[in-house]
Scaffold this motif. Structure first.
Motif, PDB file in Angstrom:
ATOM      1  N   LEU A   5      -7.252  12.917  15.185  1.00 55.28           N
ATOM      2  CA  LEU A   5      -7.256  14.295  14.688  1.00 55.28           C
ATOM      3  C   LEU A   5      -7.713  15.239  15.801  1.00 55.28           C
ATOM      4  N   GLN A  29      -2.659  13.957  14.680  1.00 52.81           N
ATOM      5  CA  GLN A  29      -2.836  14.855  13.548  1.00 52.81           C
ATOM      6  C   GLN A  29      -3.514  16.104  14.100  1.00 52.81           C
ATOM      7  N   ARG A  46     -14.632  18.738   9.608  1.00 55.35           N
ATOM      8  CA  ARG A  46     -13.621  17.692   9.751  1.00 55.35           C
ATOM      9  C   ARG A  46     -13.851  16.695  10.890  1.00 55.35           C
ATOM     10  N   PRO A  48     -13.146  16.453  14.257  1.00 58.15           N
ATOM     11  CA  PRO A  48     -11.957  16.016  15.004  1.00 58.15           C
ATOM     12  C   PRO A  48     -12.361  15.126  16.186  1.00 58.15           C
TER      13      PRO A  48
END
Ligand code: MN
Length: 129
Positions: A5, A29, A46, A48
């Motif tokens: 990600l 992603q 999130r 990443p």
């Protein structure tokens, strides 16, 4: 394996879409933010694997955002690549690397070189648990 990600913090839509499309084509992603503040919030939520940080952003700029990410225990270990205009003077570029960014990518991007920079930053950050 290229499904990590990656958060793209970039206020210019054309650049943002280009970075996103290249990364997604490669199998990564992606998440997107248009301001440093939004990017920091998304990074905290999130987590990443990598952040691409545009240097020139409205309000808080890329270096300030980078420092804020490093100062926060939640996001301090996420590698960050500075994305800068290639017209930027060399001394300024040195300053950016000196600030501790995990890599630097100049715009306009060269796709192969860009994916190489991304791959290296991800590789250097992935430590065995
Ligand atoms: Mn910008």
């Amino acid at each position: 394996m290229a499904n990590e990600l990656i958060l793209i913090i970039e206020d210019n839509e054309v650049n943002r879409v280009l970075l996103r499309d290249v990364l997604r084509f490669k199998g990564y992603q992606t998440l997107e933010a248009q301001t440093a503040e939004e990017g920091i919030r998304i990074a905290q939520e999130r987590m990443p694997a990598l952040i691409l940080m545009d240097f020139h952003l409205p309000a808080m700029n890329g270096i300030e955002a980078f420092k804020a990410l490093r100062a926060d225990a939640v996001t301090s270990a996420i590698p960050v690549i500075a994305v800068t205009a290639s017209a930027m003077p060399e001394d300024r570029q040195k300053k950016i690397l000196g600030a501790g960014f995990d890599g630097m990518q100049t715009k306009p991007i060269h796709v192969v070189e860009f994916l190489n920079t991304v791959g290296k930053a991800l590789k250097s950050s992935s430590k065995p648990a």
